[in-house]
Scaffold this motif. Structure first.
Motif, PDB file in Angstrom:
ATOM      1  N   MET A 211       9.381  -8.648 -22.134  1.00 32.28           N
ATOM      2  CA  MET A 211      10.657  -7.939 -22.008  1.00 32.28           C
ATOM      3  C   MET A 211      10.693  -6.837 -23.053  1.00 32.28           C
ATOM      4  O   MET A 211      10.880  -7.088 -24.232  1.00 32.28           O
ATOM      5  CB  MET A 211      11.822  -8.920 -22.202  1.00 32.28           C
TER       6      MET A 211
ATOM      7  N   PHE B 150      12.712  -3.924 -23.234  1.00 30.71           N
ATOM      8  CA  PHE B 150      14.025  -3.456 -23.667  1.00 30.71           C
ATOM      9  C   PHE B 150      14.797  -4.597 -24.309  1.00 30.71           C
ATOM     10  O   PHE B 150      14.908  -5.684 -23.735  1.00 30.71           O
ATOM     11  CB  PHE B 150      14.821  -2.903 -22.490  1.00 30.71           C
TER      12      PHE B 150
ATOM     13  N   TRP C 218      21.500   2.710 -22.531  1.00 27.92           N
ATOM     14  CA  TRP C 218      21.451   1.929 -21.295  1.00 27.92           C
ATOM     15  C   TRP C 218      22.612   2.297 -20.376  1.00 27.92           C
ATOM     16  O   TRP C 218      22.429   2.470 -19.159  1.00 27.92           O
ATOM     17  CB  TRP C 218      21.480   0.437 -21.618  1.00 27.92           C
TER      18      TRP C 218
ATOM     19  N   GLN D 293      22.516  -9.589 -22.075  1.00 30.00           N
ATOM     20  CA  GLN D 293      21.092  -9.844 -21.855  1.00 30.00           C
ATOM     21  C   GLN D 293      20.757 -11.238 -22.384  1.00 30.00           C
ATOM     22  O   GLN D 293      21.064 -11.566 -23.534  1.00 30.00           O
ATOM     23  CB  GLN D 293      20.231  -8.796 -22.555  1.00 30.00           C
TER      24      GLN D 293
ATOM     25  N   GLU E 170      14.791  -5.292 -14.013  1.00 34.23           N
ATOM     26  CA  GLU E 170      13.561  -5.108 -14.775  1.00 34.23           C
ATOM     27  C   GLU E 170      13.772  -5.299 -16.274  1.00 34.23           C
ATOM     28  O   GLU E 170      12.831  -5.599 -17.024  1.00 34.23           O
ATOM     29  CB  GLU E 170      12.970  -3.715 -14.503  1.00 34.23           C
ATOM     30  N   GLN E 171      15.034  -5.179 -16.729  1.00 34.99           N
ATOM     31  CA  GLN E 171      15.366  -5.372 -18.147  1.00 34.99           C
ATOM     32  C   GLN E 171      16.191  -6.636 -18.380  1.00 34.99           C
ATOM     33  O   GLN E 171      16.475  -6.982 -19.522  1.00 34.99           O
ATOM     34  CB  GLN E 171      16.144  -4.154 -18.661  1.00 34.99           C
TER      35      GLN E 171
END
Length: 325
Positions: free
Chosen positions: A1, A3, A13, A53, A98-99
């Motif tokens: 990962m 980011f 972002w 996240q 993807e992040q």
């Protein structure tokens, strides 16, 4: 990962995802994401959102790792539950798989964490029925749906964040209970029936003075056994009664309302009989005393009392959830 979400990277972002180009006016605050995620509140004129996240390693004393793809699961669950109960979850605004980052609406400042309210002596017992109705709606509406089963087929996050650190850790640390806990674990692993939130509890529900409520934290969502959600929620009710005995009557009303609301929308016995629900609740009470992530609101005397309560419920679930009183 590659980011990593932080107070320094969030402005870029947001710009990349068309949510804000006001980097110089953004106010960014790191919120309490529990042990599992970076959670940032971002404010600017005419803008309020939360960016989240999942962490690959959780913030606990023991080594506890989990796949960051659970943020993507959370985004999918927010979409689904937002369709089923639009007012009960935050609106999803953006998602970058993807992040493993998502953005959702920032809820009103007046909204309060329900578990914190309980700790402050305000149990909001009447909200128990709402919590049961909401959960029962999700369970019933997703039962037997092939599209839901396919979308939430990944069981690994539930293993990493629940069964291994909760049930299996208790079995290792309390070997005298292992044989009794084992059938409950197998039941959870072998039943794939409907969408299961996996973290449904007052700690992940906000209540506002105007009567609005929201459920958060869907990163453990999966197709599984609905009894887990009932046991998880009720374990917090029981633990709170252990911690704050003066609130026991109100908390019992909260728990009873929760079960009645779930039955009202999902149907009688949807998640099993009373003894099964009590047994799963007992496993999760013990998970918050002897598992990898102890309940933070317990002090040492109440933690020891909770151990006794958990064992009592585990050994005699047929006597009912409040038989320890």
């Amino acid at each position: 990962m590659d980011f990593v979400l932080s107070t320094e990277t969030v402005a870029g972002w947001l710009a990349d995802h068309g949510l804000s180009s006001q980097a110089e006016t953004l106010e960014v605050e790191e919120l309490d994401g529990g042990v599992s995620a970076v959670v940032l509140a971002v404010r600017a004129p005419d803008l309020g959102l939360v960016v989240k996240q999942a962490l690959p390693r959780l913030r606990v004393r023991d080594v506890w790792q989990a796949k960051p793809e659970r943020t993507d699961t959370e985004a999918a669950a927010l979409r689904l539950c937002g369709e089923l109960t639009p007012a009960a979850v935050p609106r999803l605004l953006a998602h970058a798989p993807e992040q493993h980052v998502l953005a959702m609406e920032l809820l009103p400042a007046a909204a309060r964490n329900w578990q914190a309210e309980i700790g402050a002596g305000r149990p909001h017992a009447g909200e128990g029925r709402w919590a049961g109705v909401t959960l029962g709606t999700w369970h019933a509406a997703t039962s037997g749906r092939a599209d839901v089963a396919a979308a939430f087929d990944d069981f690994e996050a539930f293993e990493q964040l629940r069964l291994r650190p909760f049930h299996e850790t208790v079995m290792r640390r309390r070997p005298e209970l292992a044989a009794t806990l084992a059938p409950y674990v197998e039941e959870l692993r072998n039943t794939r029936r409907c969408l299961v939130h996996g973290d449904y509890a007052p700690k992940n529900i906000l209540v506002a003075p105007d009567g609005r409520r929201w459920v958060l934290d869907f990163e453990v969502a999966h197709t599984g056994n609905p009894v887990f959600d009932l046991g998880f929620f009720l374990s917090f009710v029981v633990l709170s009664a252990v911690r704050w005995p003066a609130l026991t009557a109100e908390l019992r009303r909260l728990g009873d309302g929760f079960l009645a609301g779930h039955e009202e929308t999902a149907g009688p016995g949807f998640a099993g009989d009373a003894a099964s629900i009590t047994g799963h609740t007992a496993c999760l009470v013990l998970a918050r005393t002897d598992g990898t992530s102890p309940a933070q609101f317990l002090d040492e005397p109440s933690r020891e009392r909770a151990r006794t309560v958990g064992v009592s419920l585990l050994e005699r679930p047929e006597q009912g959830l409040w038989s320890w009183l």
